[in-house]
Design an enzyme around this catalytic site. Structure first.
Site, PDB file in Angstrom:
ATOM      1  N   HIS A  64      -5.537  11.863  11.158  1.00 25.21           N
ATOM      2  CA  HIS A  64      -5.183  11.386   9.820  1.00 25.21           C
ATOM      3  C   HIS A  64      -6.226  10.356   9.394  1.00 25.21           C
ATOM      4  CE1 HIS A  64      -3.263   9.853   6.323  1.00 25.21           C
ATOM      5  NE2 HIS A  64      -3.284   8.642   6.824  1.00 25.21           N
TER       6      HIS A  64
ATOM      7  N   ASP B  96      -1.148  14.708   4.312  1.00 21.02           N
ATOM      8  CA  ASP B  96      -2.390  15.440   4.067  1.00 21.02           C
ATOM      9  C   ASP B  96      -2.087  16.926   3.830  1.00 21.02           C
ATOM     10  OD1 ASP B  96      -3.798  12.986   4.821  1.00 21.02           O
ATOM     11  OD2 ASP B  96      -2.986  13.452   6.799  1.00 21.02           O
TER      12      ASP B  96
HETATM   13  P1  NAI Z   1       2.941  -2.654   3.853  1.00 20.25           P
HETATM   14  O1  NAI Z   1       1.894  -3.647   4.197  1.00 20.25           O
HETATM   15  O2  NAI Z   1       3.595  -2.675   2.514  1.00 20.25           O
HETATM   16  O3  NAI Z   1       4.112  -2.750   4.945  1.00 20.25           O
HETATM   17  C1  NAI Z   1       3.871  -2.888   6.310  1.00 20.25           C
HETATM   18  C2  NAI Z   1       5.022  -3.687   6.887  1.00 20.25           C
HETATM   19  O4  NAI Z   1       4.883  -3.680   8.298  1.00 20.25           O
HETATM   20  C3  NAI Z   1       5.049  -5.145   6.441  1.00 20.25           C
HETATM   21  O5  NAI Z   1       6.349  -5.477   5.968  1.00 20.25           O
HETATM   22  C4  NAI Z   1       4.716  -5.898   7.726  1.00 20.25           C
HETATM   23  O6  NAI Z   1       5.355  -7.172   7.809  1.00 20.25           O
HETATM   24  C5  NAI Z   1       5.257  -4.941   8.764  1.00 20.25           C
HETATM   25  N1  NAI Z   1       4.742  -5.145  10.113  1.00 20.25           N
HETATM   26  C6  NAI Z   1       3.491  -5.491  10.513  1.00 20.25           C
HETATM   27  N2  NAI Z   1       3.441  -5.586  11.838  1.00 20.25           N
HETATM   28  C7  NAI Z   1       4.665  -5.302  12.304  1.00 20.25           C
HETATM   29  C8  NAI Z   1       5.244  -5.251  13.592  1.00 20.25           C
HETATM   30  N3  NAI Z   1       4.538  -5.556  14.670  1.00 20.25           N
HETATM   31  N4  NAI Z   1       6.549  -4.875  13.704  1.00 20.25           N
HETATM   32  C9  NAI Z   1       7.284  -4.597  12.612  1.00 20.25           C
HETATM   33  N5  NAI Z   1       6.796  -4.644  11.362  1.00 20.25           N
HETATM   34  C10 NAI Z   1       5.514  -4.995  11.207  1.00 20.25           C
HETATM   35  O7  NAI Z   1       2.292  -1.230   4.149  1.00 20.25           O
HETATM   36  P2  NAI Z   1       2.767   0.229   3.710  1.00 20.25           P
HETATM   37  O8  NAI Z   1       2.132   0.583   2.412  1.00 20.25           O
HETATM   38  O9  NAI Z   1       4.231   0.355   3.842  1.00 20.25           O
HETATM   39  O10 NAI Z   1       2.014   1.103   4.822  1.00 20.25           O
HETATM   40  C11 NAI Z   1       2.353   1.009   6.204  1.00 20.25           C
HETATM   41  C12 NAI Z   1       1.353   1.740   7.050  1.00 20.25           C
HETATM   42  O11 NAI Z   1       1.351   3.125   6.787  1.00 20.25           O
HETATM   43  C13 NAI Z   1      -0.105   1.287   6.840  1.00 20.25           C
HETATM   44  O12 NAI Z   1      -0.699   1.195   8.134  1.00 20.25           O
HETATM   45  C14 NAI Z   1      -0.723   2.442   6.091  1.00 20.25           C
HETATM   46  O13 NAI Z   1      -2.099   2.524   6.321  1.00 20.25           O
HETATM   47  C15 NAI Z   1       0.013   3.600   6.695  1.00 20.25           C
HETATM   48  N6  NAI Z   1      -0.021   4.851   5.946  1.00 20.25           N
HETATM   49  C16 NAI Z   1      -0.102   6.021   6.661  1.00 20.25           C
HETATM   50  C17 NAI Z   1      -0.131   7.228   6.038  1.00 20.25           C
HETATM   51  C18 NAI Z   1      -0.219   8.513   6.840  1.00 20.25           C
HETATM   52  O14 NAI Z   1      -0.350   9.574   6.204  1.00 20.25           O
HETATM   53  N7  NAI Z   1      -0.157   8.530   8.164  1.00 20.25           N
HETATM   54  C19 NAI Z   1      -0.052   7.339   4.576  1.00 20.25           C
HETATM   55  C20 NAI Z   1       0.068   6.070   3.903  1.00 20.25           C
HETATM   56  C21 NAI Z   1       0.077   4.873   4.586  1.00 20.25           C
END
Ligand code: NAI
Length: 326
Positions: A187, A159
């Site tokens: 966030h 952000d």
């Molecule tokens: P994605 O869905 O592509 O990857 C998430 C991964 O986490 C998947 O491979 C899934 O199997 C794994 N996962 C789920 N539960 C798990 C657990 N208990 N232990 C280990 N792995 C686990 O999602 P992406 O795009 O990589 O985003 C990940 C997170 O980051 C989302 O929650 C998204 O909202 C968040 N995010 C946060 C931002 C921020 O600024 N703080 C910015 C963009 C995304």
């Protein structure tokens, strides 16, 4: 230093990690002199996919990368880890309320906190990226009582970087000319991007952009940027999220004189913000420690109103997971 640092990434098979892991391994995080061991975690049914990621990491022949371990066992993934990037979480499904997301992901961070408490280095620095990041971080820290609370942070750097970029674009400046940016709070779309202190090439930002643009365009564009990326790309903002996670952890580990926005424990903050939250503050960093920038005047009505909205949201998120924080 020449010793090997252990870096854990959860959600290693996901989109963000597909950018993040390669940048960590290339030296973008800890610099060109620090050897690294990667410990990558994801769920059992993602292990094949992690194997592919490990193969690609090997195929990059990164000079700094000593070893890549992947696993679904948190006691292996967090073993003696020095830095933890907690990306793994469940995405919000169709029709899912923020409350449902809080409950589901809250549970994940109970287990992660316990595993970190049992296995991670006592000095491990942690960033929570997985949403709702601030409240997940609060839960994680609660379940790792033997690790100092100050070592648990959540990501609002994306952000912050988005806000820097918007001001640079608007004023035709370089992004490095924009200084003293702040993102306060959660966030989430309630975050408060605050340019009251911001300078552009030494000039007061509010003298260069008008208040109407600030309030009606700048703030909502930054707040809703995540949704706009999904709309445009049909996928979420993974590469920029990974880049921001690197920025946050690099600046924390190696220090910076710039103001950076970090979501950190609010307890003892100098601005009278509710204690016991993970709240985004302007920080500077040195010697592996962050420090809140003090002495800012946020007493005006506009600042107070915006800070209240995002604080109230964080309090309500905390109330929602109260049963996990006993
Ligand atoms: P994605 O869905 O592509 O990857 C998430 C991964 O986490 C998947 O491979 C899934 O199997 C794994 N996962 C789920 N539960 C798990 C657990 N208990 N232990 C280990 N792995 C686990 O999602 P992406 O795009 O990589 O985003 C990940 C997170 O980051 C989302 O929650 C998204 O909202 C968040 N995010 C946060 C931002 C921020 O600024 N703080 C910015 C963009 C995304």
């Amino acid at each position: 230093s020449s010793d090997v640092k252990k870096v854990t990434v959860t959600g290693g098979a996901g989109q963000i990690s597909y950018s993040l892991l390669f940048r960590i391994a290339s030296g973008a995080f800890l610099g060109p002199d620090q050897r690294i061991k990667l410990q990558i975690l994801d769920l059992p049914f993602m292990q094949d996919s992690l194997k592919g990621v490990q193969m690609e990491l090997h195929d990059c022949a990164f000079p700094l990368l000593d070893e890549v371990v992947y696993t679904d066992d948190m006691s292996v993934g967090f073993k003696d880890t020095d830095y933890a990037f907690l990306v793994g979480s469940k995405p919000r499904g169709p029709g899912m309320e923020r409350g449902d997301l809080l409950k589901d992901n809250g549970k994940i961070f109970v287990g992660v906190g316990q595993a970190m408490n049992d296995n991670a280095s006592r000095d491990c620095k942690t960033i929570v990226v997985g949403n709702p990041a601030n409240t997940n971080c609060l839960i994680c820290s609660h379940y790792a009582p033997d690790i100092d609370k100050k070592n648990f942070t959540a990501m609002t750097r994306l952000d912050h970087n988005r806000a820097l970029a918007q001001i640079a674009l608007k004023t035709s400046a370089k992004v490095t000319d924009v200084q003293k940016m702040i993102v306060w709070g959660n966030h989430s779309p309630t975050m408060f991007p605050d340019i009251k202190s911001t300078t552009v090439d030494g000039k007061v930002a509010r003298d260069l952009v008008d208040r109407k643009w600030e309030e009606d365009t700048f703030i909502p564009v930054v707040q809703k940027r995540g949704a706009a990326i999904i709309e445009a790309r049909k996928l979420s903002s993974a590469a920029s999220a990974a880049s921001a996670a690197i920025d946050h952890m690099r600046d924390w580990a190696k220090g910076t004189d710039e103001w950076v926005s970090m979501s950190i424990p609010s307890t003892g903050n100098p601005y009278g913000i509710e204690e016991g939250l993970i709240f985004s503050f302007p920080c500077t960093t040195s010697n592996g420690e962050y420090k809140i920038v003090e002495g800012l005047d946020i007493s005006d009505e506009f600042s107070q109103k915006n800070i209240k909205v995002t604080t109230d949201e964080l309090v309500s998120e905390r109330n929602f997971v109260e049963h996990l924080l006993k």
